[in-house]
Design a protein around this motif. Sequence first.
Motif, short mmCIF file in Angstrom:
data_model
loop_
_atom_site.label_atom_id
_atom_site.label_comp_id
_atom_site.label_asym_id
_atom_site.label_seq_id
_atom_site.Cartn_x
_atom_site.Cartn_y
_atom_site.Cartn_z
N MET A 1 43.91 23.11 29.77
CA MET A 1 43.18 23.97 28.87
C MET A 1 41.83 24.36 29.47
N SER A 3 41.07 24.67 32.57
CA SER A 3 41.23 25.65 33.65
C SER A 3 41.40 27.06 33.09
N ARG A 4 42.04 27.19 31.94
CA ARG A 4 42.18 28.52 31.33
C ARG A 4 40.83 29.05 30.86
N LEU A 7 39.05 30.21 33.96
CA LEU A 7 39.68 31.44 34.42
C LEU A 7 39.24 32.63 33.56
N ASP A 8 39.26 32.46 32.26
CA ASP A 8 38.87 33.56 31.38
C ASP A 8 37.41 33.92 31.53
N THR A 49 51.52 38.95 37.36
CA THR A 49 51.37 37.59 36.82
C THR A 49 52.27 37.35 35.62
N SER A 53 54.99 34.51 35.72
CA SER A 53 54.98 33.47 34.68
C SER A 53 56.34 33.36 34.02
N PHE A 65 52.36 27.79 33.82
CA PHE A 65 50.92 27.64 33.97
C PHE A 65 50.48 27.55 35.43
N TYR A 68 48.18 30.18 37.33
CA TYR A 68 46.72 30.10 37.41
C TYR A 68 46.25 29.58 38.76
#
Length: 100
Positions: A1, A3-4, A7-8, A49, A53, A65, A68
């Motif tokens: 979570m 890492s998301r 990334l965002d 992506t 995915s 995931f 990412y």
Amino acid sequence: MFSRVVLDMGVGLIFPLSTALIADFFSGDERISMMGFSQASSNLGGIITTILSGVLAKLSWRYAFYVYLIGVLVLLLIVELPLLLELGDFHLIVQIMLLL
């Protein structure tokens, strides 16, 4: 979570930055074409992506995931950015930023 979230946050910084770089380094028709290239590459990246995915999710829902990990490639490009700045090839820098 986590890492998301990272990334965002990165995506939220990169998109406006790429537009600002285009506005600073290009003018006229070249600016218009670079803006189009920026949007096209952004949309193409989203398509790739999403498909990647989906393929990974078909193997296991957890694998989706791993898309990412593309961020690792971005990190390697950022590490090389000072070298490009020393060379003074601003067109190449802008193109790399657009691909991110």
